[in-house]
Design a protein around this motif. Sequence first.
Motif, mmCIF file in Angstrom:
data_model
loop_
_atom_site.group_PDB
_atom_site.id
_atom_site.type_symbol
_atom_site.label_atom_id
_atom_site.label_comp_id
_atom_site.label_asym_id
_atom_site.label_seq_id
_atom_site.Cartn_x
_atom_site.Cartn_y
_atom_site.Cartn_z
ATOM 1 N N CYS A 163 0.840 -1.200 0.000
ATOM 2 C CA CYS A 163 0.000 0.000 0.000
ATOM 3 C C CYS A 163 0.873 1.246 0.000
ATOM 4 O O CYS A 163 0.566 2.240 -0.626
ATOM 5 N N GLN A 186 -5.671 0.309 4.462
ATOM 6 C CA GLN A 186 -6.458 1.247 3.664
ATOM 7 C C GLN A 186 -7.260 0.615 2.530
ATOM 8 O O GLN A 186 -8.458 0.858 2.389
ATOM 9 N N GLU A 209 11.515 -0.476 8.197
ATOM 10 C CA GLU A 209 12.271 0.788 8.213
ATOM 11 C C GLU A 209 13.674 0.498 8.719
ATOM 12 O O GLU A 209 13.832 0.077 9.857
ATOM 13 N N ARG A 215 11.123 8.124 15.973
ATOM 14 C CA ARG A 215 9.691 8.092 15.652
ATOM 15 C C ARG A 215 9.271 6.949 14.726
ATOM 16 O O ARG A 215 8.153 6.941 14.221
ATOM 17 N N LEU A 217 8.882 2.734 14.309
ATOM 18 C CA LEU A 217 8.893 1.348 14.765
ATOM 19 C C LEU A 217 8.748 0.481 13.521
ATOM 20 O O LEU A 217 8.275 0.956 12.488
ATOM 21 N N ILE A 355 -0.566 11.794 11.370
ATOM 22 C CA ILE A 355 -1.572 11.207 10.473
ATOM 23 C C ILE A 355 -1.179 11.472 9.023
ATOM 24 O O ILE A 355 -0.683 12.543 8.690
ATOM 25 N N GLY A 399 -4.739 7.380 8.101
ATOM 26 C CA GLY A 399 -4.123 6.445 9.047
ATOM 27 C C GLY A 399 -3.402 7.238 10.131
ATOM 28 O O GLY A 399 -2.640 8.174 9.840
ATOM 29 N N LEU A 400 -3.680 6.885 11.376
ATOM 30 C CA LEU A 400 -3.057 7.564 12.522
ATOM 31 C C LEU A 400 -2.139 6.564 13.229
ATOM 32 O O LEU A 400 -2.541 5.439 13.518
ATOM 33 N N GLY A 401 -0.910 6.979 13.474
ATOM 34 C CA GLY A 401 0.031 6.127 14.199
ATOM 35 C C GLY A 401 -0.239 6.261 15.696
ATOM 36 O O GLY A 401 0.006 7.319 16.285
ATOM 37 N N ARG A 404 2.693 7.260 17.744
ATOM 38 C CA ARG A 404 3.095 8.660 17.517
ATOM 39 C C ARG A 404 2.241 9.586 18.395
ATOM 40 O O ARG A 404 2.744 10.542 18.980
HETATM 41 O O1 4AD Z 1 1.556 8.130 6.222
HETATM 42 P P1 4AD Z 1 1.344 6.651 6.175
HETATM 43 O O2 4AD Z 1 2.373 5.812 5.543
HETATM 44 O O3 4AD Z 1 -0.066 6.452 5.471
HETATM 45 C C1 4AD Z 1 -0.659 5.261 5.227
HETATM 46 O O4 4AD Z 1 -0.247 4.168 5.547
HETATM 47 C C2 4AD Z 1 -2.037 5.378 4.628
HETATM 48 N N1 4AD Z 1 -2.279 4.207 3.775
HETATM 49 C C3 4AD Z 1 -3.043 5.478 5.746
HETATM 50 C C4 4AD Z 1 -4.461 5.574 5.290
HETATM 51 O O5 4AD Z 1 -4.786 6.514 4.577
HETATM 52 N N2 4AD Z 1 -5.307 4.652 5.670
HETATM 53 O O6 4AD Z 1 1.121 6.115 7.658
HETATM 54 C C5 4AD Z 1 0.091 6.644 8.466
HETATM 55 C C6 4AD Z 1 0.601 6.994 9.850
HETATM 56 C C7 4AD Z 1 1.709 8.058 9.856
HETATM 57 O O7 4AD Z 1 1.169 9.351 9.821
HETATM 58 C C8 4AD Z 1 2.380 7.771 11.179
HETATM 59 O O8 4AD Z 1 1.662 8.372 12.243
HETATM 60 C C9 4AD Z 1 2.246 6.266 11.307
HETATM 61 O O9 4AD Z 1 1.206 5.856 10.444
HETATM 62 N N3 4AD Z 1 3.489 5.595 10.914
HETATM 63 C C10 4AD Z 1 4.359 5.052 11.776
HETATM 64 N N4 4AD Z 1 4.360 4.978 13.128
HETATM 65 C C11 4AD Z 1 5.400 4.356 13.729
HETATM 66 N N5 4AD Z 1 6.420 3.779 13.056
HETATM 67 C C12 4AD Z 1 6.453 3.811 11.699
HETATM 68 N N6 4AD Z 1 7.455 3.233 11.047
HETATM 69 C C13 4AD Z 1 5.400 4.468 11.001
HETATM 70 N N7 4AD Z 1 5.121 4.684 9.700
HETATM 71 C C14 4AD Z 1 3.959 5.364 9.667
#
Ligand code: 4AD
Length: 430
Positions: A163, A186, A209, A215, A217, A355, A399-401, A404
């Motif tokens: 995704c 998603q 990663e 920030r 995981l 987010i 998507g909200l982490g 985070r």
């Molecule tokens: O910005 P990201 O990559 O967006 C998506 O995955 C979309 N598909 C979400 C969606 O629209 N349904 O990831 C969303 C959030 C980031 O803003 C961050 O808060 C968190 O996921 N995130 C992480 N948190 C911790 N460790 C990581 N490696 C993260 N990568 C993303």
Amino acid sequence: MSYLPVKRLFSAPSDEEVEARGWIYRARSSGAIVFLVLRDSTGIIQVTVKKGNLPDQEFEAARGVTVESSVMVRGRLFDDKRAPGGKEMRASGFTVVGSAQTFPITEYQSEELLLDHRHLWIRSREQTAVMKIKAAAMAGARDWLKENDFTEVTPPVLTTNACEGGTTLFKLKYFDRDAYLSQSAQMYLEALIFSLDRVYSITPSFRAEKSRTTRHLTEYWHLELEEAWVDYRGNMDIQEQMVSAMVEGVLKNAGEELAVVRKDIEPLKAIVPPFKRVTYSQAVDMLNGQGYELGWGCDLGAPEERALTAEETVPVFVTNYPKECKAFYMKEDADDPRTYACADLLAPSGFGEIIGGSERETDLNKLVARMQEQDICMEPYEWYLDLRRYGSVPHSGFGLGVERVVKFICGLEHIRDAVPFPRTVSRVYP
Ligand code: 4AD
Ligand code: MG
């Protein structure tokens, strides 16, 4: 309940014998008196065990008890100004349930040792507070989502789709074929709006990663939401309300725990709608005004996000990123086709992204053309493209982490402390 949680002991009547259960937090004895501090999930209390007030055998058990042993104590409560919380329990009965060997964690341990003993370190008061705050934040979100007619759904974690791009995928053998651990639910949520209109899920997401940052995981909890008939502006309205509800849930239900992890809770009270909204182009101008030299089209990294939010007290949406910065599934913005109808939400005080969200591209031809441009293999996405072939609707999501957000609410230095068993590039044990 045959015993009282520690917190309830402080309001127990002094003429009644009560029982408490928990773990030894501190132990010290002097002659015929043993001073103990008992801990459970709700707090700590001082316990004094005096020879003569209980059977000798039980007194001896108290005298020999080690830190982190589990115990049952019977006794009455008395006022004592010197005791934490102003009360102490005077024991009339004492039983060791599980004796502890010398606890490997003492004061001032290295971060590595604490991480190696994470299964024991999570007993600490800070870790306990963070876990309760996390639960309160998630409950705050779920309550808000329920009030607003979102249905919780359960998307898969094993998938054949990337995704969020191929570079951070965990690949695994799924019998005789390849599969991945999900980076995001998603696409499955997009499929689910056709029957449920408004959906959300809370699942682990995985990102391979390699970067060591405070920030990221490799496994994190992802709260994702998708809604039919909503554009990217409406999507931001939902985000600011839901994030505010999470913070409010913590302030209301985990205030004592917040006081354990941060000095000042006032800044959290400012997290109420509306949040600030700026376009990517405005953000680049602001940054270049501060001495950055960013060309239009450069992605914003952690330092840029920090600079953008350093002086802010509410979260900031950065909207309309250039297409080259974001994923193929986002909707092209009709007003500025160089950009997507998308927004990242950055937490204030220099915190950065919590987010990622967008309106989704519903035009099948545009979507296919973009995937071809980016050399994305179509086959695993045929089912996703079907969603555009059979009664597509405008829709948005985000998507909200969760870690985070917890890191932000608690003011933690490192995201690993927002999860009991952190997975990072260097750690998958315990
Ligand atoms: O910005 P990201 O990559 O967006 C998506 O995955 C979309 N598909 C979400 C969606 O629209 N349904 O990831 C969303 C959030 C980031 O803003 C961050 O808060 C968190 O996921 N995130 C992480 N948190 C911790 N460790 C990581 N490696 C993260 N990568 C993303
Ligand atoms: Mg993102």
